[in-house]
Design a protein around this motif. Structure first.
Motif, PDB file in Angstrom:
ATOM      1  N   ASP A  68      -7.877  10.393 -13.939  1.00 36.74           N
ATOM      2  CA  ASP A  68      -9.327  10.307 -13.812  1.00 36.74           C
ATOM      3  C   ASP A  68      -9.727  10.468 -12.355  1.00 36.74           C
ATOM      4  O   ASP A  68      -9.398   9.648 -11.520  1.00 36.74           O
ATOM      5  CB  ASP A  68      -9.800   8.947 -14.326  1.00 36.74           C
ATOM      6  N   SER A  69     -10.438  11.521 -12.074  1.00 31.38           N
ATOM      7  CA  SER A  69     -10.708  11.859 -10.679  1.00 31.38           C
ATOM      8  C   SER A  69     -11.706  10.933 -10.027  1.00 31.38           C
ATOM      9  O   SER A  69     -11.921  11.004  -8.827  1.00 31.38           O
ATOM     10  CB  SER A  69     -11.223  13.288 -10.599  1.00 31.38           C
ATOM     11  N   THR A  70     -12.334  10.069 -10.789  1.00 27.45           N
ATOM     12  CA  THR A  70     -13.283   9.168 -10.158  1.00 27.45           C
ATOM     13  C   THR A  70     -12.590   7.978  -9.533  1.00 27.45           C
ATOM     14  O   THR A  70     -13.231   7.164  -8.891  1.00 27.45           O
ATOM     15  CB  THR A  70     -14.327   8.672 -11.170  1.00 27.45           C
ATOM     16  N   ASN A  71     -11.283   7.894  -9.699  1.00 25.56           N
ATOM     17  CA  ASN A  71     -10.563   6.803  -9.067  1.00 25.56           C
ATOM     18  C   ASN A  71     -10.433   7.029  -7.574  1.00 25.56           C
ATOM     19  O   ASN A  71     -10.232   8.145  -7.124  1.00 25.56           O
ATOM     20  CB  ASN A  71      -9.171   6.649  -9.666  1.00 25.56           C
ATOM     21  N   GLU A  72     -10.521   5.956  -6.829  1.00 23.90           N
ATOM     22  CA  GLU A  72     -10.451   6.048  -5.377  1.00 23.90           C
ATOM     23  C   GLU A  72      -9.050   6.437  -4.934  1.00 23.90           C
ATOM     24  O   GLU A  72      -8.060   6.049  -5.549  1.00 23.90           O
ATOM     25  CB  GLU A  72     -10.826   4.704  -4.757  1.00 23.90           C
ATOM     26  N   GLN A  73      -8.978   7.184  -3.859  1.00 26.72           N
ATOM     27  CA  GLN A  73      -7.717   7.566  -3.252  1.00 26.72           C
ATOM     28  C   GLN A  73      -7.443   6.616  -2.087  1.00 26.72           C
ATOM     29  O   GLN A  73      -8.283   6.441  -1.215  1.00 26.72           O
ATOM     30  CB  GLN A  73      -7.767   9.014  -2.762  1.00 26.72           C
ATOM     31  N   PHE A  74      -6.249   6.024  -2.095  1.00 25.01           N
ATOM     32  CA  PHE A  74      -5.848   5.087  -1.052  1.00 25.01           C
ATOM     33  C   PHE A  74      -4.808   5.765  -0.161  1.00 25.01           C
ATOM     34  O   PHE A  74      -3.822   6.305  -0.659  1.00 25.01           O
ATOM     35  CB  PHE A  74      -5.290   3.806  -1.672  1.00 25.01           C
ATOM     36  N   PHE A  75      -5.057   5.710   1.125  1.00 25.83           N
ATOM     37  CA  PHE A  75      -4.251   6.461   2.083  1.00 25.83           C
ATOM     38  C   PHE A  75      -3.172   5.615   2.738  1.00 25.83           C
ATOM     39  O   PHE A  75      -3.332   4.402   2.936  1.00 25.83           O
ATOM     40  CB  PHE A  75      -5.149   7.028   3.191  1.00 25.83           C
TER      41      PHE A  75
ATOM     42  N   GLY B  62       0.832  -1.192   0.000  1.00 25.91           N
ATOM     43  CA  GLY B  62       0.000   0.000   0.000  1.00 25.91           C
ATOM     44  C   GLY B  62       0.863   1.237   0.000  1.00 25.91           C
ATOM     45  O   GLY B  62       2.068   1.185  -0.251  1.00 25.91           O
ATOM     46  N   VAL B  63       0.258   2.361   0.312  1.00 24.99           N
ATOM     47  CA  VAL B  63       0.989   3.621   0.441  1.00 24.99           C
ATOM     48  C   VAL B  63       1.797   3.564   1.737  1.00 24.99           C
ATOM     49  O   VAL B  63       1.261   3.187   2.784  1.00 24.99           O
ATOM     50  CB  VAL B  63       0.014   4.810   0.471  1.00 24.99           C
ATOM     51  N   SER B  64       3.060   3.922   1.656  1.00 19.37           N
ATOM     52  CA  SER B  64       3.861   3.953   2.876  1.00 19.37           C
ATOM     53  C   SER B  64       4.343   5.373   3.137  1.00 19.37           C
ATOM     54  O   SER B  64       4.566   6.148   2.196  1.00 19.37           O
ATOM     55  CB  SER B  64       5.046   2.978   2.798  1.00 19.37           C
ATOM     56  N   GLN B  65       4.503   5.691   4.410  1.00 19.24           N
ATOM     57  CA  GLN B  65       4.945   7.020   4.817  1.00 19.24           C
ATOM     58  C   GLN B  65       6.012   6.879   5.898  1.00 19.24           C
ATOM     59  O   GLN B  65       5.960   5.965   6.718  1.00 19.24           O
ATOM     60  CB  GLN B  65       3.777   7.848   5.363  1.00 19.24           C
ATOM     61  N   SER B  66       6.935   7.820   5.871  1.00 24.75           N
ATOM     62  CA  SER B  66       7.957   7.818   6.912  1.00 24.75           C
ATOM     63  C   SER B  66       8.358   9.251   7.238  1.00 24.75           C
ATOM     64  O   SER B  66       8.283  10.131   6.373  1.00 24.75           O
ATOM     65  CB  SER B  66       9.191   7.024   6.464  1.00 24.75           C
ATOM     66  N   PRO B  67       8.757   9.512   8.497  1.00 22.90           N
ATOM     67  CA  PRO B  67       8.646   8.578   9.612  1.00 22.90           C
ATOM     68  C   PRO B  67       7.196   8.424  10.056  1.00 22.90           C
ATOM     69  O   PRO B  67       6.332   9.192   9.629  1.00 22.90           O
ATOM     70  CB  PRO B  67       9.483   9.274  10.689  1.00 22.90           C
ATOM     71  N   SER B  68       6.925   7.490  10.935  1.00 20.88           N
ATOM     72  CA  SER B  68       5.558   7.357  11.442  1.00 20.88           C
ATOM     73  C   SER B  68       5.278   8.420  12.496  1.00 20.88           C
ATOM     74  O   SER B  68       4.132   8.871  12.634  1.00 20.88           O
ATOM     75  CB  SER B  68       5.338   5.953  12.014  1.00 20.88           C
ATOM     76  N   ASN B  69       6.317   8.793  13.215  1.00 20.32           N
ATOM     77  CA  ASN B  69       6.208   9.853  14.215  1.00 20.32           C
ATOM     78  C   ASN B  69       7.413  10.767  14.107  1.00 20.32           C
ATOM     79  O   ASN B  69       8.533  10.297  13.862  1.00 20.32           O
ATOM     80  CB  ASN B  69       6.185   9.266  15.634  1.00 20.32           C
ATOM     81  N   LYS B  70       7.172  12.055  14.310  1.00 14.29           N
ATOM     82  CA  LYS B  70       8.260  13.019  14.277  1.00 14.29           C
ATOM     83  C   LYS B  70       7.993  14.082  15.333  1.00 14.29           C
ATOM     84  O   LYS B  70       6.928  14.718  15.331  1.00 14.29           O
ATOM     85  CB  LYS B  70       8.364  13.676  12.895  1.00 14.29           C
ATOM     86  N   VAL B  71       8.951  14.226  16.243  1.00 14.10           N
ATOM     87  CA  VAL B  71       8.865  15.277  17.241  1.00 14.10           C
ATOM     88  C   VAL B  71       9.977  16.268  16.933  1.00 14.10           C
ATOM     89  O   VAL B  71      11.134  15.875  16.763  1.00 14.10           O
ATOM     90  CB  VAL B  71       9.024  14.720  18.670  1.00 14.10           C
ATOM     91  N   THR B  72       9.651  17.529  16.858  1.00 15.51           N
ATOM     92  CA  THR B  72      10.641  18.541  16.523  1.00 15.51           C
ATOM     93  C   THR B  72      10.428  19.769  17.380  1.00 15.51           C
ATOM     94  O   THR B  72       9.381  19.945  18.013  1.00 15.51           O
ATOM     95  CB  THR B  72      10.560  18.895  15.030  1.00 15.51           C
ATOM     96  N   GLU B  73      11.430  20.620  17.369  1.00 17.10           N
ATOM     97  CA  GLU B  73      11.326  21.870  18.116  1.00 17.10           C
ATOM     98  C   GLU B  73      10.847  22.981  17.199  1.00 17.10           C
ATOM     99  O   GLU B  73      11.180  23.001  16.004  1.00 17.10           O
ATOM    100  CB  GLU B  73      12.686  22.230  18.724  1.00 17.10           C
TER     101      GLU B  73
END
Lengths: 115, 110
Positions: free
Chosen positions: A99-106, A3-14
């Motif tokens: 084609d905008s009728t395609n579903e968006q997968f998160f 599926g769609v992957s994202q990184s990092p899963s958590n980020k704490v910053t100042e």
């Protein structure tokens, strides 16, 4: 399949630091989207890519936010000089084609906390 | 202005107690209405797309329907694992972005 992957899963910053959030879309998906989900808020659209170009940047909240996409695949959302109000979950989505009728997968999102 | 409103904000049901979630929208020229499920700490999971009034789609205990002004997500004989936040979104004409409602937080008690 992957599926769609994202990184990092958590980020704490100042406050005042720059951050980069990464999104890997589903293979073969040409459209890519960034959304933001804040506590108590719904999902807000940030930017849309078709291939490597971004025809709609209307949701970016300020010029501290920018995004790019390379090779029609990976995208990076950059937030400069972060502020506490930037704290949110940043979600990436992809869809098959223009084609905008395609579903968006998160993806699972990146939780950003600005101290 | 394009708007999506979901009701109720939260709903508690007993296992097996059927109910419906509502999504009303004000969009000219709807190009698609989407239902997603979101579990805590996760991204939205796609459930259904509806394109025209009168259309219905089903998946397990869920059925989505669409009229010209609103959509309903009917849940029949729910189980505790159906507990989640259900999000409704519409595709804005002339754009590629989804406009989301605030969601309905559904809790199914065993």
């Amino acid at each position: 399949g992957a599926g769609v992957s994202q990184s990092p899963s958590n980020k704490v910053t100042e406050k005042g630091k720059d951050v980069e959030l990464r999104c890997d879309p589903i293979s073969g998906h040409t459209a890519l989207y960034w959304y933001r989900q804040s506590l108590g808020q719904g999902l807000e659209f940030l930017i849309y890519f078709q291939g490597n170009s971004a025809p709609d940047k209307s949701g970016l909240p300020s010029d501290r936010f920018s995004a790019e996409r390379t090779g029609g695949s990976v995208s990076t959302l950059t937030i400069q000089r972060t502020q506490q109000e930037d704290s949110a979950v940043y979600l990436c989505a992809s869809s098959k084609r223009r084609d905008s009728t395609n579903e968006q997968f998160f993806g699972p999102g990146t939780r950003l906390t600005v101290l | 202005e394009d708007q999506v409103t979901q009701s109720p904000e939260a709903l508690r049901l007993q296992e097996g107690e059927s109910s419906s979630l509502n999504c009303s929208y004000t969009v000219s020229g709807l190009r698609g209405l989407f239902w997603y499920r979101q579990d805590p700490g996760k991204g939205p999971e796609f459930l259904f797309t509806l394109y025209s009034a009168g259309e219905e789609k089903e998946k397990e205990r869920l059925k989505a329907t669409l009229t010209k002004k609103e959509s309903f997500l009917h849940i029949t004989a729910p189980k505790p694992e159906d507990s989640a936040t259900y999000l409704c979104a519409v595709l804005i004409p002339g754009a590629q972005k989804l406009v989301f409602g605030q969601g309905t937080r559904l809790t199914i008690n065993p």
